[in-house]
Write a protein that holds these residues in place. Structure first.
Motif, PDB file in Angstrom:
ATOM      1  N   LEU A 261       0.808  -1.219   0.000  1.00 23.21           N
ATOM      2  CA  LEU A 261       0.000   0.000   0.000  1.00 23.21           C
ATOM      3  C   LEU A 261       0.840   1.266   0.000  1.00 23.21           C
ATOM      4  N   SER A 262       2.147   1.124   0.049  1.00 23.95           N
ATOM      5  CA  SER A 262       3.003   2.306   0.116  1.00 23.95           C
ATOM      6  C   SER A 262       3.516   2.738  -1.245  1.00 23.95           C
ATOM      7  N   ALA A 263       3.431   1.871  -2.241  1.00 27.00           N
ATOM      8  CA  ALA A 263       3.971   2.194  -3.565  1.00 27.00           C
ATOM      9  C   ALA A 263       3.011   3.081  -4.337  1.00 27.00           C
ATOM     10  N   GLY A 264       3.433   4.300  -4.599  1.00 28.53           N
ATOM     11  CA  GLY A 264       2.622   5.204  -5.409  1.00 28.53           C
ATOM     12  C   GLY A 264       1.314   5.589  -4.772  1.00 28.53           C
ATOM     13  N   ALA A 265       1.286   5.660  -3.455  1.00 27.57           N
ATOM     14  CA  ALA A 265       0.023   5.929  -2.772  1.00 27.57           C
ATOM     15  C   ALA A 265      -0.523   7.313  -3.063  1.00 27.57           C
ATOM     16  N   ALA A 266       0.329   8.226  -3.510  1.00 28.34           N
ATOM     17  CA  ALA A 266      -0.126   9.598  -3.735  1.00 28.34           C
ATOM     18  C   ALA A 266      -0.696   9.814  -5.133  1.00 28.34           C
ATOM     19  N   ASP A 267      -0.597   8.813  -5.994  1.00 28.91           N
ATOM     20  CA  ASP A 267      -1.084   8.971  -7.361  1.00 28.91           C
ATOM     21  C   ASP A 267      -2.601   9.099  -7.387  1.00 28.91           C
ATOM     22  N   ALA A 268      -3.090   9.837  -8.375  1.00 27.33           N
ATOM     23  CA  ALA A 268      -4.538   9.981  -8.546  1.00 27.33           C
ATOM     24  C   ALA A 268      -5.090   8.763  -9.274  1.00 27.33           C
ATOM     25  N   ASP A 269      -6.258   8.291  -8.833  1.00 25.20           N
ATOM     26  CA  ASP A 269      -6.836   7.082  -9.412  1.00 25.20           C
ATOM     27  C   ASP A 269      -8.264   7.296  -9.895  1.00 25.20           C
ATOM     28  N   GLU A 270      -8.658   8.551 -10.131  1.00 24.44           N
ATOM     29  CA  GLU A 270     -10.040   8.810 -10.519  1.00 24.44           C
ATOM     30  C   GLU A 270     -10.436   8.088 -11.798  1.00 24.44           C
ATOM     31  N   ASP A 271      -9.478   7.880 -12.695  1.00 25.68           N
ATOM     32  CA  ASP A 271      -9.774   7.251 -13.983  1.00 25.68           C
ATOM     33  C   ASP A 271      -9.365   5.787 -14.041  1.00 25.68           C
ATOM     34  N   ALA A 272      -8.942   5.226 -12.922  1.00 27.44           N
ATOM     35  CA  ALA A 272      -8.520   3.825 -12.908  1.00 27.44           C
ATOM     36  C   ALA A 272      -9.718   2.912 -13.140  1.00 27.44           C
ATOM     37  N   GLU A 273      -9.465   1.748 -13.718  1.00 31.69           N
ATOM     38  CA  GLU A 273     -10.564   0.836 -14.018  1.00 31.69           C
ATOM     39  C   GLU A 273     -11.227   0.313 -12.754  1.00 31.69           C
ATOM     40  N   PHE A 274     -10.488   0.210 -11.648  1.00 34.98           N
ATOM     41  CA  PHE A 274     -11.114  -0.263 -10.410  1.00 34.98           C
ATOM     42  C   PHE A 274     -12.004   0.809  -9.773  1.00 34.98           C
ATOM     43  N   VAL A 275     -12.016   1.996 -10.362  1.00 30.78           N
ATOM     44  CA  VAL A 275     -12.939   3.057  -9.956  1.00 30.78           C
ATOM     45  C   VAL A 275     -14.053   3.231 -10.985  1.00 30.78           C
ATOM     46  N   CYS A 276     -13.704   3.134 -12.257  1.00 27.88           N
ATOM     47  CA  CYS A 276     -14.633   3.486 -13.333  1.00 27.88           C
ATOM     48  C   CYS A 276     -15.372   2.307 -13.959  1.00 27.88           C
ATOM     49  N   ASP A 277     -14.934   1.086 -13.722  1.00 29.42           N
ATOM     50  CA  ASP A 277     -15.644  -0.057 -14.300  1.00 29.42           C
ATOM     51  C   ASP A 277     -17.099  -0.090 -13.827  1.00 29.42           C
ATOM     52  N   ASP A 278     -17.953  -0.652 -14.665  1.00 30.47           N
ATOM     53  CA  ASP A 278     -19.362  -0.785 -14.304  1.00 30.47           C
ATOM     54  C   ASP A 278     -19.552  -1.900 -13.282  1.00 30.47           C
ATOM     55  N   ASP A 279     -20.672  -1.810 -12.574  1.00 29.68           N
ATOM     56  CA  ASP A 279     -21.071  -2.865 -11.648  1.00 29.68           C
ATOM     57  C   ASP A 279     -22.553  -3.153 -11.862  1.00 29.68           C
ATOM     58  N   PRO A 280     -22.979  -4.400 -11.757  1.00 30.22           N
ATOM     59  CA  PRO A 280     -24.392  -4.720 -12.009  1.00 30.22           C
ATOM     60  C   PRO A 280     -25.382  -3.949 -11.141  1.00 30.22           C
ATOM     61  N   LEU A 281     -24.944  -3.493  -9.957  1.00 28.79           N
ATOM     62  CA  LEU A 281     -25.863  -2.797  -9.058  1.00 28.79           C
ATOM     63  C   LEU A 281     -25.616  -1.291  -9.002  1.00 28.79           C
ATOM     64  N   ASP A 282     -24.868  -0.746  -9.944  1.00 28.11           N
ATOM     65  CA  ASP A 282     -24.672   0.707  -9.970  1.00 28.11           C
ATOM     66  C   ASP A 282     -25.995   1.450 -10.124  1.00 28.11           C
ATOM     67  N   ALA A 283     -26.893   0.914 -10.943  1.00 32.77           N
ATOM     68  CA  ALA A 283     -28.168   1.595 -11.185  1.00 32.77           C
ATOM     69  C   ALA A 283     -28.994   1.713  -9.912  1.00 32.77           C
ATOM     70  N   ALA A 284     -28.841   0.763  -9.000  1.00 30.98           N
ATOM     71  CA  ALA A 284     -29.602   0.780  -7.750  1.00 30.98           C
ATOM     72  C   ALA A 284     -28.848   1.459  -6.619  1.00 30.98           C
ATOM     73  N   SER A 285     -27.615   1.867  -6.867  1.00 33.72           N
ATOM     74  CA  SER A 285     -26.806   2.437  -5.789  1.00 33.72           C
ATOM     75  C   SER A 285     -26.154   3.740  -6.228  1.00 33.72           C
ATOM     76  N   THR A 286     -24.993   3.651  -6.849  1.00 32.89           N
ATOM     77  CA  THR A 286     -24.240   4.846  -7.218  1.00 32.89           C
ATOM     78  C   THR A 286     -25.033   5.789  -8.100  1.00 32.89           C
ATOM     79  N   ASP A 287     -25.730   5.255  -9.097  1.00 39.43           N
ATOM     80  CA  ASP A 287     -26.428   6.088 -10.079  1.00 39.43           C
ATOM     81  C   ASP A 287     -27.862   6.410  -9.684  1.00 39.43           C
ATOM     82  N   ALA A 288     -28.351   5.853  -8.606  1.00 34.34           N
ATOM     83  CA  ALA A 288     -29.740   6.080  -8.200  1.00 34.34           C
ATOM     84  C   ALA A 288     -29.869   7.424  -7.490  1.00 34.34           C
ATOM     85  N   PRO A 289     -31.032   8.066  -7.584  1.00 29.63           N
ATOM     86  CA  PRO A 289     -31.235   9.311  -6.840  1.00 29.63           C
ATOM     87  C   PRO A 289     -31.268   9.034  -5.344  1.00 29.63           C
ATOM     88  N   GLY A 290     -31.016  10.060  -4.564  1.00 33.64           N
ATOM     89  CA  GLY A 290     -31.081   9.904  -3.117  1.00 33.64           C
ATOM     90  C   GLY A 290     -29.710   9.915  -2.475  1.00 33.64           C
TER      91      GLY A 290
END
Length: 328
Positions: free
Chosen positions: A79-108
């Motif tokens: 966890l110490s290697a490159g910890a300061a790098d930005a990861d906003e566009d990394a695939e482990f952040v941006c990949d889709d998930d089957p429940l995004d529509a009911a969670s991240t993308d849902a209103p509320g």
């Protein structure tokens, strides 16, 4: 503080002795949070390739299992290697998930999950009271008198043209839209269809977090002076000085007890004081949940019970046992 000892009385609402109102994060929230990102950069692509189609959250969980299997020194090093790098566009952040529509993308601001289907009457009564609570937080509409005064001022200055039939029709459509919209949702409610109910029935706090939030890690809180670290270690409390945590919208669970007490479980995304655990919960009455969710989302409130351990003991044991099993 022992790691899984039962706490005091269960809290059903937000009395001031158990809810801490504060503008700044609590000391527990200020604990060092290195994050799993450096490890995910290396491990996530391979996990994704080995398990195609599962989605971001499951891939992160599988990678996290590999992290927890590392020796203590290797955990810290990974966890110490490159910890300061930005990861906003990394695939482990941006990949889709089957429940995004009911969670991240849902209103509320939060997600309320129904996990018991034995009493529709009690559920509908709960939903009705929840909607009443949401309506109380709807932005107040401008009084009709203000609009009339603005129209009169515009007419007096000669800047407002006479309304046409098309204008009247458009205004009527706007009024209908406003009536149809209703108050903004504070909660996205997951009420599964009969075909999907087996997946959600009796869901644990940890299982709900893993479905609807993204797994991460942070430094575990420090024990009180003179206190021992928990044995055996558990990732939800302290495992080699690290703790599993979750990021996303707050999760609330309607369970079998909710039919009688009209309360829901408020699920914690990380622990409180040392010895408490990620996925701990306490029960909040429907009359309080909207206010709690709004204040939690804005950072105006944290729940710490004044440093006491008043979270649900049985749910903690269930979560900690479940955390010891690898992702399927």
């Amino acid at each position: 503080m022992p790691p899984i000892q039962p706490g005091g009385e269960r809290a059903a609402g937000p009395p001031p002795d158990v809810v801490c109102m504060q503008a700044e994060p609590s000391p527990a929230q200020q604990a060092q949070h290195a994050g799993l990102a450096p490890f995910l950069r290396d491990r996530y692509p391979a996990v994704k390739a080995q398990h195609p189609g599962e989605g971001r959250r499951k891939w992160r969980l599988r990678a996290a299992d590999a992290f927890w299997a590392l020796p203590p020194d290797a955990k810290t090093a990974s966890l110490s290697a490159g910890a300061a790098d930005a990861d906003e566009d990394a695939e482990f952040v941006c990949d889709d998930d089957p429940l995004d529509a009911a969670s991240t993308d849902a209103p509320g601001l939060g997600i309320l999950v129904r996990t018991d289907f034995s009493n529709d009457q009690a559920w509908h009564a709960f939903r009705s009271r929840l909607q009443e609570g949401e309506a109380e937080f709807a932005p107040a509409r401008a009084p009709a008198g203000d609009a009339m005064e603005e129209d009169a001022a515009g007419s007096a200055s000669g800047n407002t043209p006479a309304p046409t039939a098309d204008d009247d029709a458009m205004n009527a459509d706007d009024d209908d839209d406003e009536e149809d919209e209703g108050p903004p949702a504070i909660f996205s409610v997951i009420d599964p269809s009969p075909a999907d109910r087996p997946r959600w029935t009796g869901l644990s706090n940890l299982a709900a977090l893993r479905l609807l939030n993204d797994v991460d890690v942070r430094r575990a809180p420090r024990p009180d002076p003179g206190a021992k670290r928990i044995r055996p270690p558990n990732r939800l409390v302290d495992h080699d000085g690290w703790q599993e945590v979750y990021a996303g919208k707050t999760v609330w669970i309607y369970d079998a007890r909710s039919n009688a007490d009209q309360c829901v479980r408020l699920v914690g995304q990380q622990s409180g004081p040392y010895g408490t655990a990620t996925a701990d919960s306490w029960r909040a009455r429907v009359s309080h949940v909207c206010e709690l969710q709004v204040n939690l989302a804005t950072g105006a409130m944290t729940i710490d019970f004044g440093g006491l351990d008043r979270w649900d003991y049985e749910e903690r044991v269930r979560n900690m046992e479940e955390a010891m099993r690898p992702a399927n």
